[in-house]
Design a protein around this motif. Structure first.
Motif, PDB file in Angstrom:
ATOM      1  N   ASN A  31       0.807  -1.233   0.000  1.00 11.61           N
ATOM      2  CA  ASN A  31       0.000   0.000   0.000  1.00 11.61           C
ATOM      3  C   ASN A  31       0.833   1.271   0.000  1.00 11.61           C
ATOM      4  OD1 ASN A  31      -2.586  -1.223  -0.069  1.00 11.61           O
ATOM      5  ND2 ASN A  31      -2.435  -1.639   2.139  1.00 11.61           N
ATOM      6  N   LEU A  32       2.074   1.173  -0.419  1.00 12.28           N
ATOM      7  CA  LEU A  32       2.927   2.346  -0.551  1.00 12.28           C
ATOM      8  C   LEU A  32       3.415   2.446  -1.998  1.00 12.28           C
ATOM      9  CD1 LEU A  32       5.146   2.100   2.677  1.00 12.28           C
ATOM     10  CD2 LEU A  32       3.163   3.601   2.304  1.00 12.28           C
ATOM     11  N   ASP A  64       1.271   7.216   0.314  1.00 10.11           N
ATOM     12  CA  ASP A  64       0.225   6.278   0.673  1.00 10.11           C
ATOM     13  C   ASP A  64      -0.676   6.084  -0.536  1.00 10.11           C
ATOM     14  OD1 ASP A  64      -2.715   5.772   1.742  1.00 10.11           O
ATOM     15  OD2 ASP A  64      -1.335   5.078   3.301  1.00 10.11           O
ATOM     16  N   SER A  77      -4.525   7.487   0.321  1.00 10.90           N
ATOM     17  CA  SER A  77      -4.736   8.911   0.583  1.00 10.90           C
ATOM     18  C   SER A  77      -3.861   9.813  -0.284  1.00 10.90           C
ATOM     19  CB  SER A  77      -4.446   9.206   2.054  1.00 10.90           C
ATOM     20  OG  SER A  77      -3.063   8.995   2.347  1.00 10.90           O
ATOM     21  N   VAL A  92       4.492  10.093   2.609  1.00 10.56           N
ATOM     22  CA  VAL A  92       4.831   9.411   3.860  1.00 10.56           C
ATOM     23  C   VAL A  92       6.292   9.634   4.235  1.00 10.56           C
ATOM     24  CG1 VAL A  92       4.995   7.163   4.987  1.00 10.56           C
ATOM     25  CG2 VAL A  92       3.056   7.662   3.497  1.00 10.56           C
ATOM     26  N   LYS A  96       7.409   4.160   9.120  1.00 12.49           N
ATOM     27  CA  LYS A  96       7.502   4.203   7.665  1.00 12.49           C
ATOM     28  C   LYS A  96       8.625   5.111   7.178  1.00 12.49           C
ATOM     29  CE  LYS A  96       2.649   3.007   6.897  1.00 12.49           C
ATOM     30  NZ  LYS A  96       1.374   3.389   6.244  1.00 12.49           N
TER      31      LYS A  96
END
Length: 429
Positions: free
Chosen positions: A110-111, A124, A127, A131, A172
């Motif tokens: 999810n990155l 991200d 969203s 990050v 992260k």
């Protein structure tokens, strides 16, 4: 000729012939050779141009058109209508981390990892929030060319001939934990003269070192594979990151590497060749098992499907060739060509049953194989102002071949476009 010289190659390239031109590929290898831009009624350049403009005019739509009912159509009409209405897309976001070329994109947990010059930005996926940003202060590392992921670590390929290993913390944030070749591996080899080889007059390097830009990374079977413009393929062990083997794989710069699920390695080069590597039975060291020669110019990008039976290659000759295994001996033959891009193919990725291609013509095309084995172009995006250098995607819900696909495309204009593409199956109601 390196990937960085694709502009001059494209400007001098001759026009690509249609599928019926016997000079494009020998007759014995032109099975199912297709003109695959189904948005046009015929493969003529005029029809293709007008049809592409029609597709591209829908890019800015925020509301998605409804899919026509296919229940009352004949099979032939159903196929034609389904292909023209198969996908709808709109822009979700536009990310611009820095006003520099976007040179690499990759998705992991999810990155979204995006390389812009020497800087690596992490977003991200849901969203689109930034990050982390790392490696930005290391101006000597050169631009980042490729990503891969191994045991919770991020590996990056750099222009300064190095491979860097990063570890993500609980917050992260990313911390540098190793540089390949490692210091221990370097000094272990350095004391023996046999480990040194001459790369040019009055200059020697260890065989475990790349001596030009590291252009690609891949991972399979707990091994890391790196390729470089120095023409070498190197194989590294996990988790100690020692260099196990170094092979002079091509006669010119290597632009891409991919690993199949069965451990077969494919390398693509500016020498117009694709080479296939695998250890002989009972051995550990990799050896050349095949050379694929059908492209007429530098091969810039490779992708392999999920089960490893199909290879896709994109080149400066503006075509994407489809290679499939012919028999149990892993002999591969061209079974099709995807045409539609007007300039060099710069990046490819396979996601589920979809193939995404980015080109110097500033567009991204999404291709899909139908039930009859033929590939078709589902949609074309043209929101970038400069060549598309990187593309990646992730499926969202639905069954394989159906549902939504989130597409990320990075360009030399410094922007990352985020698309959501809705793909329906041919038998959808």
């Amino acid at each position: 000729m390196k990937l960085r010289s694709w502009l001059s190659t494209c400007s001098s390239a001759t026009s690509i012939s249609t599928a019926d031109d016997a000079t494009s590929l020998p007759p014995q290898t032109t099975r199912n050779f297709l003109f695959s831009d189904t948005s046009s009624a015929s493969p003529s350049s005029q029809d293709t141009s007008s049809s592409s403009s029609s597709l591209q005019s829908n890019l800015s739509l925020q509301t998605l058109p409804s899919v026509p009912s296919l229940q009352k159509l004949s099979p032939d009409q159903t196929l034609t209508l389904a292909l023209s209405s198969l996908s709808h897309h709109h822009v979700l976001a536009s990310l611009k981390p820095r006003p520099l070329h976007v040179t690499a994109l990759a998705l992991h947990h999810n990155l979204l990892y995006a390389a812009s010059g020497t800087e690596i930005n992490v977003f991200d996926v849901n969203s689109y929030a930034l990050v982390d940003t790392f490696n930005g202060k290391d101006s000597l590392s050169g631009s980042v060319k490729s990503f891969t992921f191994c045991n919770g670590k991020v590996l990056t390929a750099h222009q300064d001939c190095k491979i860097r290993v990063w570890k993500s913390t609980e917050t992260k944030r990313h911390k540098l934990v190793a540089t390949l070749p490692t210091v221990m591996d370097y000094f272990r080899r350095f004391i023996f003269p046999k480990n040194h080889f001459q790369i040019r007059r009055h200059r020697k390097r260890l065989w475990i070192e790349h001596h030009d830009t590291v252009s690609g990374l891949a991972i399979a079977n707990n091994l890391i594979y790196s390729v470089s413009w120095d023409k070498y393929l190197k194989i590294w062990s996990v988790p100690n990151f020692r260099c196990l083997q170094s092979i002079k794989a091509h006669d010119d710069a290597i632009n891409a590497v991919v690993a199949s699920i069965d451990g077969t390695i494919y390398t693509a080069s500016a020498d117009s060749r694709i080479k296939v590597w695998r250890p002989p039975i009972g051995e550990r060291k990799y050896a050349l098992i095949a050379t694929l020669e059908k492209h007429k110019s530098a091969v810039n990008a490779l992708a392999v499907n999920d089960d490893g039976t199909t290879l896709f290659s994109g080149a400066c000759d503006r075509s994407i060739l489809v290679w499939e295994r012919e028999d149990s001996a892993n002999y591969m033959v061209v079974t099709g060509a995807l045409r539609g891009h007007s300039k060099a193919i710069l990046c490819l990725i396979n996601v589920s049953d979809l193939l995404l291609s980015g080109s110097a013509d500033r567009t991204v095309r999404i291709w899909r194989r139908g039930s009859d084995g033929r590939f078709c172009c589902l949609t074309v995006t043209n929101a970038h102002e400069k060549p598309v250098r990187a593309v990646t995607a992730v499926t969202e819900g639905g069954s394989p071949g159906g549902g939504a696909v989130k597409v990320f495309s990075g360009s030399f204009d410094g922007e990352i476009k985020v698309w959501k593409v809705f793909v329906s199956t041919l038998n959808s109601q």
